[in-house]
Design an enzyme around this catalytic site. Structure first.
Site, PDB file in Angstrom:
ATOM      1  N   GLY A   8       0.963  -1.084  -0.003  1.00 56.16           N
ATOM      2  CA  GLY A   8      -0.208  -0.031  -0.009  1.00 56.16           C
ATOM      3  C   GLY A   8       0.896   1.302   0.001  1.00 56.16           C
ATOM      4  O   GLY A   8       2.174   1.154  -0.364  1.00 56.16           O
ATOM      5  N   SER A   9       0.310   2.226   0.577  1.00 59.76           N
ATOM      6  CA  SER A   9       0.963   3.565   0.246  1.00 59.76           C
ATOM      7  C   SER A   9       2.135   3.725   1.615  1.00 59.76           C
ATOM      8  O   SER A   9       2.265   3.080   2.586  1.00 59.76           O
ATOM      9  CB  SER A   9       0.068   4.742   0.796  1.00 59.76           C
ATOM     10  OG  SER A   9      -0.683   4.628   2.130  1.00 59.76           O
ATOM     11  N   THR A  10       3.171   4.505   1.165  1.00 62.99           N
ATOM     12  CA  THR A  10       4.180   4.695   2.088  1.00 62.99           C
ATOM     13  C   THR A  10       3.842   5.219   3.422  1.00 62.99           C
ATOM     14  O   THR A  10       4.355   4.971   4.588  1.00 62.99           O
ATOM     15  CB  THR A  10       5.310   5.678   1.459  1.00 62.99           C
ATOM     16  OG1 THR A  10       5.584   4.851   0.128  1.00 62.99           O
ATOM     17  CG2 THR A  10       6.412   6.000   2.317  1.00 62.99           C
ATOM     18  N   GLU A  11       2.930   6.246   3.411  1.00 63.74           N
ATOM     19  CA  GLU A  11       2.104   6.791   4.644  1.00 63.74           C
ATOM     20  C   GLU A  11       1.856   5.730   5.507  1.00 63.74           C
ATOM     21  O   GLU A  11       1.982   5.677   6.619  1.00 63.74           O
ATOM     22  CB  GLU A  11       1.026   7.704   4.167  1.00 63.74           C
ATOM     23  CG  GLU A  11       0.350   8.550   5.177  1.00 63.74           C
ATOM     24  CD  GLU A  11      -0.902   9.292   4.532  1.00 63.74           C
ATOM     25  OE1 GLU A  11      -1.108   9.093   3.329  1.00 63.74           O
ATOM     26  OE2 GLU A  11      -1.692   9.616   5.270  1.00 63.74           O
ATOM     27  N   CYS A  15       2.125   0.535  -8.591  1.00 60.80           N
ATOM     28  CA  CYS A  15       3.162   1.219  -7.667  1.00 60.80           C
ATOM     29  C   CYS A  15       4.465   1.291  -8.768  1.00 60.80           C
ATOM     30  O   CYS A  15       5.332   2.412  -8.462  1.00 60.80           O
ATOM     31  CB  CYS A  15       3.388   0.054  -6.784  1.00 60.80           C
ATOM     32  SG  CYS A  15       3.511  -1.483  -7.283  1.00 60.80           S
ATOM     33  N   GLY A  23       2.539   2.486   5.317  1.00 60.34           N
ATOM     34  CA  GLY A  23       3.597   1.779   5.680  1.00 60.34           C
ATOM     35  C   GLY A  23       4.420   2.148   6.783  1.00 60.34           C
ATOM     36  O   GLY A  23       4.886   1.327   7.777  1.00 60.34           O
ATOM     37  N   GLU A  68       5.563  -3.309   0.999  1.00 65.43           N
ATOM     38  CA  GLU A  68       5.679  -3.084  -0.420  1.00 65.43           C
ATOM     39  C   GLU A  68       5.026  -1.796  -0.573  1.00 65.43           C
ATOM     40  O   GLU A  68       3.608  -1.670  -0.676  1.00 65.43           O
ATOM     41  CB  GLU A  68       5.116  -4.131  -1.278  1.00 65.43           C
ATOM     42  CG  GLU A  68       5.399  -5.599  -1.183  1.00 65.43           C
ATOM     43  CD  GLU A  68       6.780  -5.622  -1.997  1.00 65.43           C
ATOM     44  OE1 GLU A  68       7.310  -4.630  -2.772  1.00 65.43           O
ATOM     45  OE2 GLU A  68       7.394  -6.812  -2.059  1.00 65.43           O
TER      46      GLU A  68
END
Ligand code: NAD
Length: 492
Positions: free
Chosen positions: A249-252, A305, A254, A271
């Site tokens: 998913g999103s870095t945020e 992504c 994560g 990821e």
């Protein structure tokens, strides 16, 4: 002379766009009005007593209601997974585990058409993409990892490969079934059990997979599939009886997960987002490269992504490439995801479309020059024209932040060193592409680009045998291939 050429080109574009609709049939598809939670081999009503709607982003109509799992539901699912792990799955001979996985793979293949249509209805991606990429690759992941189940001693010679226990798996909306397969298959092959949560905007194919799993007679509790949004995901992450978190998913999010599990025994693979550079040198086959760029950012609405969202073109062929790119953009068909002619389907949600539109404004405010194809957009649903930005500088937000839509930034470069520095100058490091005739240039760049995957003279190619994963803020851990077994194992 120029006018005649323009007219011919216009006719060509119009005829490409005016193809008669070729709609995929809905006859193979049954979508129940309501979906429950799949816990311990059964479809169970949620203790939360709540449901949410999942809609078709191409027409904003409701497709079905889906259960919301609260903390107590998550607890039930984790308990079922733990029980199945201790009593059945951990001790089952690996070749027996493999038989279930082969069965699930075959059943996905048998129902591939139904899966493809539901994926396009729920997520908005063109049917060509779901039919030819998502669903076959999802089945292939089960086939591939089924093959490893009884060969772990060959994968890790002289080591004893032990399973971890219960894996909590949380996935995004861009490849719903594929991400589910990508997560579940290696976990099962290595003897772990699973609690999986699909994204709230695309839960349907994971729930259809749950029905297949039930039909396959996989022992109850080995795979549990529960639905909900952020709170459900957080409850999985925080559950003390989970041994491993696999998140895409999103870095945020994560980063939130990373903080939540720090100081616990939980292993993790994250990821996360990307901002891939696609690099065209002047000796590249330009038509092929332009097609690769189009495939890399516009097909699948840029909801990838590893989308090639930053294009770097060597100065001497810059104008030529921009021209070819604009011409090709004019032929792209944006429209009904179920039409086999469609190149660019619906944006997954209103929220995502708003986010993309926000970046289109930011790009213009930053002084970049925006060009969009002139195609018509459907009157209903969430759609975005393919868009390029030129006159971009490296520090612009549109060149640094993940937009996750059909939006490409373009810059020129002169030398190898310059483009390597520019390509690496983002917080992300998931993927990259290099287009050149020279093998030596490919090797020079692939060793210096800080990206988990670098494609040469192609883009967005996947294979279950090939590991995938990021550097920097694109996350850590590898999924796919032999490497993808490791995060689910303890080697002693
Ligand atoms: P997202 O992070 O918003 O959501 C992903 C999943 O996490 C969803 O199931 C969501 O419900 C859940 N979630 C949200 N908040 C949570 C929390 N606090 N705790 C636990 N779970 C939570 O991402 P998205 O918008 O669904 O997907 C797009 C993102 O995914 C993009 O950034 C994209 O680059 C990334 N992505 C990465 C890969 C990869 O392999 N690196 C693959 C696909 C998508």
């Amino acid at each position: 002379m120029a006018t005649t050429k323009n007219n011919t080109l216009k006719l060509k574009f119009d005829s490409a766009r005016n193809l008669s609709p070729s709609l995929e049939s809905l006859s193979a598809v049954k979508i129940e009005p309501r979906f429950e939670l799949f816990i311990n081999g059964k479809f169970e009503q949620p203790l939360s007593r709540k449901y949410f709607a999942t809609i078709n982003p191409a027409n904003e109509e409701k497709l079905a209601e889906v259960a919301v799992a609260n903390k107590a539901d998550v607890n039930r699912a984790v308990h079922a997974a733990r029980n199945a792990y201790e009593k059945v799955w951990k001790t089952m001979p690996p070749n027996e585990r493999a038989k279930y996985m082969y069965r699930i793979a075959r059943m996905i293949q048998e129902r591939a058409r139904e899966f493809a249509v539901i994926e396009s209805l729920d997520g908005g991606k063109p049917i060509r993409e779901s039919r030819d990429f998502d669903i076959p690759l999802a089945a292939n992941h089960f086939f591939y990892y089924a093959g490893w189940a009884d060969k772990l001693e060959y994968a890790f010679p002289n080591r004893l490969a032990q399973s971890l226990g219960v894996a909590g798996q949380i996935i995004p909306w861009n490849f719903p079934l594929l991400m589910a397969a990508w997560k579940i298959a290696p976990a099962l092959a290595t003897g772990n059990t699973v609690v999986l949560k699909p994204a709230e905007t695309t839960p349907l194919t994971a729930l259809k997979l749950a029905a297949i799993i039930q039909e396959s007679d996989l022992p109850p509790g080995v795979v549990n599939i529960i639905t909900g949004a952020e709170e459900t995901g957080a409850a999985i992450v925080e559950h003390p009886n989970i041994d491993k978190i696999a998140f895409t998913g999103s870095t945020e999010v994560g980063k939130i997960i990373q903080r939540a599990i720090s100081g616990t025994h939980k292993k993790a693979t994250l990821e996360l987002g990307g901002k891939a550079a696609n690099i065209i040198f002047d000796d590249a086959p330009l038509d092929q490269a332009v097609e690769g760029v189009i495939n890399g950012i516009f097909f699948n609405q840029g909801h990838v992504c590893c989308a090639g969202s930053r294009l770097y073109v060597q100065e001497s062929v810059y104008q030529q490439v921009i021209k070819k790119l604009k011409d090709r953009m004019e032929t792209l068909i944006v429209g009904d995801p179920l039409d086999k002619n469609t190149d660019i389907g619906a944006i997954n949600s209103r929220q995502q479309l708003d986010n993309i539109n926000k970046y289109l404004k930011i790009g213009q405010q930053e002084g970049a020059e925006m060009y969009q194809s002139s195609c018509d957009l459907p009157k209903r649903g969430f759609f975005c024209r393919p868009t390029i930005f030129t006159n971009v500088s490296q520090s612009n937000r549109i060149a640094q932040e993940e937009i996750f839509g059909p939006v490409l930034t373009i810059q020129s470069f002169r030398t190898d060193d310059e483009v390597i520095e520019k390509a690496n100058n983002t917080p992300f490091g998931l993927s990259a592409g290099v287009w050149t005739d020279k093998g030596s240039k490919i090797f020079n760049l692939t060793s210096k680009l800080k990206a988990g995957v670098v494609w040469a003279n192609t883009f967005n190619k996947f294979d279950p045998a090939s590991p995938f994963g990021g550097y920097k803020e694109s996350g850590y851990g590898r999924e796919g291939g032999l490497h993808g077994l490791l995060p689910y194992l303890k080697l002693v």
